[in-house]
Design a protein around this motif. Sequence first.
Motif, PDB file in Angstrom:
ATOM      1  N   GLY A   1      -1.758  44.887  30.922  1.00 15.32           N
ATOM      2  CA  GLY A   1      -0.756  45.502  31.772  1.00 15.32           C
ATOM      3  C   GLY A   1       0.649  45.300  31.243  1.00 15.32           C
ATOM      4  N   GLY A   2       0.895  44.172  30.590  1.00 13.65           N
ATOM      5  CA  GLY A   2       2.186  43.947  29.955  1.00 13.65           C
ATOM      6  C   GLY A   2       2.429  44.921  28.821  1.00 13.65           C
ATOM      7  N   LEU A   3       1.380  45.236  28.072  1.00 16.95           N
ATOM      8  CA  LEU A   3       1.484  46.238  27.010  1.00 16.95           C
ATOM      9  C   LEU A   3       1.773  47.607  27.619  1.00 16.95           C
ATOM     10  N   GLU A   4       1.142  47.919  28.750  1.00 10.24           N
ATOM     11  CA  GLU A   4       1.415  49.191  29.423  1.00 10.24           C
ATOM     12  C   GLU A   4       2.869  49.245  29.901  1.00 10.24           C
TER      13      GLU A   4
ATOM     14  N   LEU B   1      -0.555  54.702  24.311  1.00 13.08           N
ATOM     15  CA  LEU B   1      -0.842  53.959  23.081  1.00 13.08           C
ATOM     16  C   LEU B   1      -1.202  54.878  21.913  1.00 13.08           C
ATOM     17  N   PRO B   2      -2.128  55.848  22.074  1.00 12.04           N
ATOM     18  CA  PRO B   2      -2.418  56.732  20.932  1.00 12.04           C
ATOM     19  C   PRO B   2      -1.234  57.598  20.533  1.00 12.04           C
TER      20      PRO B   2
ATOM     21  N   ARG C   1       2.843  38.747  20.569  1.00 12.83           N
ATOM     22  CA  ARG C   1       1.432  39.062  20.385  1.00 12.83           C
ATOM     23  C   ARG C   1       1.087  40.208  21.340  1.00 12.83           C
ATOM     24  N   PHE C   2       0.580  41.293  20.765  1.00 13.73           N
ATOM     25  CA  PHE C   2       0.239  42.484  21.535  1.00 13.73           C
ATOM     26  C   PHE C   2      -1.280  42.630  21.576  1.00 13.73           C
ATOM     27  N   ALA C   3      -1.808  42.916  22.765  1.00 16.13           N
ATOM     28  CA  ALA C   3      -3.254  43.128  22.871  1.00 16.13           C
ATOM     29  C   ALA C   3      -3.573  43.927  24.117  1.00 16.13           C
ATOM     30  N   ASP C   4      -4.659  44.700  24.017  1.00 15.88           N
ATOM     31  CA  ASP C   4      -5.243  45.331  25.195  1.00 15.88           C
ATOM     32  C   ASP C   4      -6.568  44.652  25.457  1.00 15.88           C
ATOM     33  N   THR C   5      -6.654  43.893  26.547  1.00 17.96           N
ATOM     34  CA  THR C   5      -7.862  43.120  26.840  1.00 17.96           C
ATOM     35  C   THR C   5      -8.612  43.656  28.053  1.00 17.96           C
ATOM     36  N   HIS C   6      -8.404  44.932  28.400  1.00 18.14           N
ATOM     37  CA  HIS C   6      -9.161  45.502  29.519  1.00 18.14           C
ATOM     38  C   HIS C   6     -10.662  45.271  29.335  1.00 18.14           C
TER      39      HIS C   6
ATOM     40  N   GLY D   1       9.181  32.222  27.559  1.00 19.03           N
ATOM     41  CA  GLY D   1       8.794  32.582  26.201  1.00 19.03           C
ATOM     42  C   GLY D   1       7.828  33.733  26.097  1.00 19.03           C
ATOM     43  N   HIS D   2       7.627  34.471  27.188  1.00 20.87           N
ATOM     44  CA  HIS D   2       6.651  35.563  27.158  1.00 20.87           C
ATOM     45  C   HIS D   2       7.214  36.805  27.827  1.00 20.87           C
ATOM     46  N   PHE D   3       6.732  37.960  27.363  1.00 20.75           N
ATOM     47  CA  PHE D   3       7.089  39.219  28.003  1.00 20.75           C
ATOM     48  C   PHE D   3       6.271  39.400  29.275  1.00 20.75           C
TER      49      PHE D   3
END
Length: 251
Positions: free
Chosen positions: A108-111, A146-147, A126-131, A60-62
């Motif tokens: 890293g998944g978002l990257e 991202l930008p 759910r998208f997030a950058d948690t660095h 259920g997750h990317f």
Amino acid sequence: MSEALVLRHNAGGICTLTLNRPAQRNAINRELFREFRAHIRDIEADGSEVGLIVVTGAGGHFCAGHDLKQAPHADALGWLRQEMLILERLTTLPQPVIAKVRGSCYTGGLEFALSADFIVCDTSARFADTHGNWGLVPGWGLSQRLPRRVGQAKALEMMLTCQPYTGEQAAAMGLANYCVADDELDAKVSELAALILGNSRHSNAENKRLIYDTDGMALGAGLNHELMRNAGFDPAMRKKGEPIGSAKKAD
């Protein structure tokens, strides 16, 4: 024999690469990344039957990001560079790439997802950058991609707050191309894939190349690049101006 950490399925011109650590929400460790790298190299070497690539996650997750439980590589910077370059090679493949996102798409998944040409998600995403939660900074291209996807201000908001965004919010800000109901994600990706595969692979590859090659150029330089680096008509077309679809129907 242990199950593959990246599953590959080829059908109808589509190559689906599935990150396969569902119990860890597909968190990326070095072993998974090595398998992913091998698939990218294989597509580069012999991808003539592949017209489109879909990257997704099992369960259920990317992807929940980098597996922080794994000890750092002895050559941490060297390995990080290898990872970054493989994601760049994913981006620059001639085939269009779709990230199909359910559930977590963090850090890293978002990257990973940003390395695709398109992001298609459902409402569970759910998208997030948690660095920033971990005292880390991006190393797989997030500060650059991202930008370019959502604009500087929104990228800073995501990176500095570390807050999650829903699939609907991701689509509204331009991070995702589409957000659909949870039970419609497969159908939406299939619909988009059919539209892409119905067109000339030559045109798809060259249009993609022109977009990425001219990123950051001034308009005049970009116009000159398009003209002077133009690959011309698809040699597979029977005659100038005849749509690819009509040529297929005539066979």
